[in-house]
Enzyme design. Structure first.
Site, mmCIF file in Angstrom:
data_model
loop_
_atom_site.group_PDB
_atom_site.id
_atom_site.type_symbol
_atom_site.label_atom_id
_atom_site.label_comp_id
_atom_site.label_asym_id
_atom_site.label_seq_id
_atom_site.Cartn_x
_atom_site.Cartn_y
_atom_site.Cartn_z
ATOM 1 N N ASN A 13 11.660 26.257 17.789
ATOM 2 C CA ASN A 13 11.017 27.044 16.828
ATOM 3 C C ASN A 13 11.274 28.424 16.902
ATOM 4 O O ASN A 13 10.599 29.358 17.587
ATOM 5 C CB ASN A 13 10.309 26.656 16.732
ATOM 6 C CG ASN A 13 8.666 26.371 15.810
ATOM 7 O OD1 ASN A 13 9.728 27.946 14.522
ATOM 8 N ND2 ASN A 13 7.187 26.188 15.762
ATOM 9 N N TRP A 14 12.006 28.994 15.478
ATOM 10 C CA TRP A 14 12.451 30.622 15.525
ATOM 11 C C TRP A 14 11.152 31.046 14.977
ATOM 12 O O TRP A 14 10.786 32.236 14.630
ATOM 13 C CB TRP A 14 13.706 30.339 14.537
ATOM 14 C CG TRP A 14 14.336 29.713 15.554
ATOM 15 C CD1 TRP A 14 14.636 29.716 16.874
ATOM 16 C CD2 TRP A 14 16.220 30.578 15.446
ATOM 17 N NE1 TRP A 14 16.415 29.757 16.877
ATOM 18 C CE2 TRP A 14 17.375 30.073 16.017
ATOM 19 C CE3 TRP A 14 16.848 30.697 14.305
ATOM 20 C CZ2 TRP A 14 18.538 30.018 16.329
ATOM 21 C CZ3 TRP A 14 18.108 30.747 13.873
ATOM 22 C CH2 TRP A 14 19.343 30.385 15.076
ATOM 23 N N LYS A 15 10.283 30.339 14.483
ATOM 24 C CA LYS A 15 9.481 30.814 13.741
ATOM 25 C C LYS A 15 9.749 31.733 12.496
ATOM 26 O O LYS A 15 10.730 31.245 11.800
ATOM 27 C CB LYS A 15 8.309 31.176 14.695
ATOM 28 C CG LYS A 15 7.633 30.518 15.727
ATOM 29 C CD LYS A 15 6.892 30.578 16.286
ATOM 30 C CE LYS A 15 6.031 29.222 17.029
ATOM 31 N NZ LYS A 15 5.134 29.966 18.089
ATOM 32 N N HIS A 106 2.240 22.041 12.689
ATOM 33 C CA HIS A 106 2.412 23.136 14.031
ATOM 34 C C HIS A 106 0.805 23.957 13.203
ATOM 35 O O HIS A 106 0.225 23.964 12.414
ATOM 36 C CB HIS A 106 3.870 23.943 12.942
ATOM 37 C CG HIS A 106 3.315 25.161 14.653
ATOM 38 N ND1 HIS A 106 2.841 25.755 15.557
ATOM 39 C CD2 HIS A 106 4.328 24.428 15.964
ATOM 40 C CE1 HIS A 106 3.034 26.624 15.873
ATOM 41 N NE2 HIS A 106 4.331 26.032 17.052
ATOM 42 N N GLU A 108 0.508 27.085 13.642
ATOM 43 C CA GLU A 108 0.041 27.896 13.124
ATOM 44 C C GLU A 108 0.166 27.927 11.145
ATOM 45 O O GLU A 108 -0.577 27.924 10.786
ATOM 46 C CB GLU A 108 1.886 28.510 13.362
ATOM 47 C CG GLU A 108 1.348 29.608 14.314
ATOM 48 C CD GLU A 108 2.904 29.899 15.381
ATOM 49 O OE1 GLU A 108 3.438 29.358 14.794
ATOM 50 O OE2 GLU A 108 2.657 29.717 16.469
ATOM 51 N N GLU A 179 1.390 20.540 21.412
ATOM 52 C CA GLU A 179 1.572 22.082 21.650
ATOM 53 C C GLU A 179 -0.570 21.882 21.923
ATOM 54 O O GLU A 179 -0.383 22.558 21.143
ATOM 55 C CB GLU A 179 2.137 22.558 21.091
ATOM 56 C CG GLU A 179 3.659 22.157 20.512
ATOM 57 C CD GLU A 179 4.239 23.154 19.735
ATOM 58 O OE1 GLU A 179 5.326 24.093 20.187
ATOM 59 O OE2 GLU A 179 3.950 23.924 18.834
ATOM 60 N N GLY A 185 2.745 30.521 22.765
ATOM 61 C CA GLY A 185 2.872 32.706 22.941
ATOM 62 C C GLY A 185 2.415 33.249 24.277
ATOM 63 O O GLY A 185 2.172 34.693 24.019
ATOM 64 N N SER A 223 4.530 28.153 25.527
ATOM 65 C CA SER A 223 5.211 29.178 26.888
ATOM 66 C C SER A 223 6.382 28.291 27.597
ATOM 67 O O SER A 223 6.426 28.477 29.050
ATOM 68 C CB SER A 223 4.657 29.827 28.238
ATOM 69 O OG SER A 223 2.901 30.209 26.891
ATOM 70 N N GLY A 244 9.150 28.128 21.826
ATOM 71 C CA GLY A 244 9.221 29.174 20.100
ATOM 72 C C GLY A 244 9.568 30.612 21.039
ATOM 73 O O GLY A 244 10.881 30.924 21.164
ATOM 74 N N GLY A 245 9.238 31.411 22.061
ATOM 75 C CA GLY A 245 9.953 32.474 21.904
ATOM 76 C C GLY A 245 11.310 31.953 22.745
ATOM 77 O O GLY A 245 11.882 33.091 22.894
HETATM 78 P P1 13P Z 1 6.335 29.801 22.779
HETATM 79 O O1 13P Z 1 6.337 28.939 23.064
HETATM 80 O O2 13P Z 1 6.807 30.409 21.759
HETATM 81 O O3 13P Z 1 4.757 29.701 23.578
HETATM 82 O O4 13P Z 1 5.957 28.650 21.680
HETATM 83 C C1 13P Z 1 6.101 27.339 21.186
HETATM 84 C C2 13P Z 1 6.048 27.180 19.457
HETATM 85 O O5 13P Z 1 4.568 26.939 19.136
HETATM 86 C C3 13P Z 1 6.825 25.813 19.446
HETATM 87 O O6 13P Z 1 6.229 25.290 18.338
#
Ligand code: 13P
Length: 264
Positions: A13-15, A106, A108, A179, A185, A223, A244-245
């Site tokens: 997930n590149w956000k 999600h 977010e 999640e 994050g 993470s 994510g990251g």
């Molecule tokens: P991180 O891997 O950066 O914690 O993000 C997880 C996430 O929200 C994937 O959708």
């Protein structure tokens, strides 16, 4: 080896990242890694979720990868079809652009963009009707975990949407991503034991809702890194990762995929 028959999914997930040039480079580097040491598709499904404006370019860039890498939209409109809805992208428009997957719910989007239960239900309904596969995200906050209500919160999030999903859609078009919000994050991952315990609860809940409950992939997100991927992958009810990251670095994303392919 967990003995599960579910082929794992590793989804990046590149956000709201990266800029075009970096996205291009990321895809090229990832393709190179796959070309050097392939991860057989039968061992692990792979996907990335770029920003909306990059969906098609990333899909085109991935077309000549050594193996399929699917492209996932990060969100979809709660409105179906086409019409006067400035700024929105419907499930039908995604499908029309050959995008077959979408993230919905999600944390977010729930927290920052006020996606409530009604919005999440409408998005799932539209996506499934248009023929998309949904990666439905659930997860509790730190406060909810400390109050001892994490299981209840997560199972409620699943029940919230069960009314808009048919038995056939559960079987063919649904993936769950657990999640925990406090792990996103933050560098803090749920321990494999805690993650497995929640995944087992989700699995139990799914089997009560649908006969397909045993076959639905339940991904872990929060993470995930190359350093913790293998032990998460070894858990029987963790069928992949939503990353994510670490998905913004080709080598890290590749190593996570490798860990799931090798440990399932
Ligand atoms: P991180 O891997 O950066 O914690 O993000 C997880 C996430 O929200 C994937 O959708």
């Amino acid at each position: 080896m967990s003995g599960s028959t579910i082929i794992p999914w590793v989804v990046g997930n590149w956000k709201m990242n990266p800029m075009q040039a970096n996205a291009k480079q990321l895809v090229q580097e990832f393709k190179q890694l796959l070309a050097q040491h392939d991860i057989p598709a039968a061992q692990c499904h792979l996907a990335v979720a770029p920003v909306t404006i990059a969906l098609t370019t990333v899909q085109t860039a991935l077309a000549d990868a050594a193996r399929p890498v699917h492209v996932v939209a990060q969100d979809v409109s709660r409105i179906a079809g086409t019409g006067a809805y400035t700024g929105e992208v419907s499930a039908e428009l995604l499908k029309d652009s050959a995008i077959d997957y979408v993230l919905i719910g999600h944390s977010e989007r729930r927290e920052i963009f006020a996606d409530d239960v009604a919005a999440v239900q409408a998005k799932i309904k539209n996506a499934l009707t248009a023929g998309l596969t949904v990666i439905y995200c659930v997860g509790e906050s730190l406060e909810q975990r400390e109050q001892g209500i994490a299981d209840q919160v997560v199972l409620q999030q699943i029940c919230d949407v069960a009314t808009v999903i048919s038995a056939e859609q559960w079987q063919q078009q649904m993936i769950i991503a657990y999640e925990p919000i406090w792990a996103i994050g933050t560098g803090k991952t749920a321990s494999p034991q805690d993650a497995q315990a929640m995944h087992a609860k989700i699995r139990e809940g799914l089997t009560q809702i649908t006969p397909a409950g045993q076959q639905i992939a339940i991904l872990y997100g929060g993470s995930v890194k190359p350093e913790n991927a293998a032990e998460l992958a070894a858990c029987p009810d963790i069928n992949g990762a939503l990353v994510g990251g670490a998905s913004l670095n080709a080598e890290s994303f590749y190593q996570i995929a490798r860990a799931f392919a090798d440990n399932k």
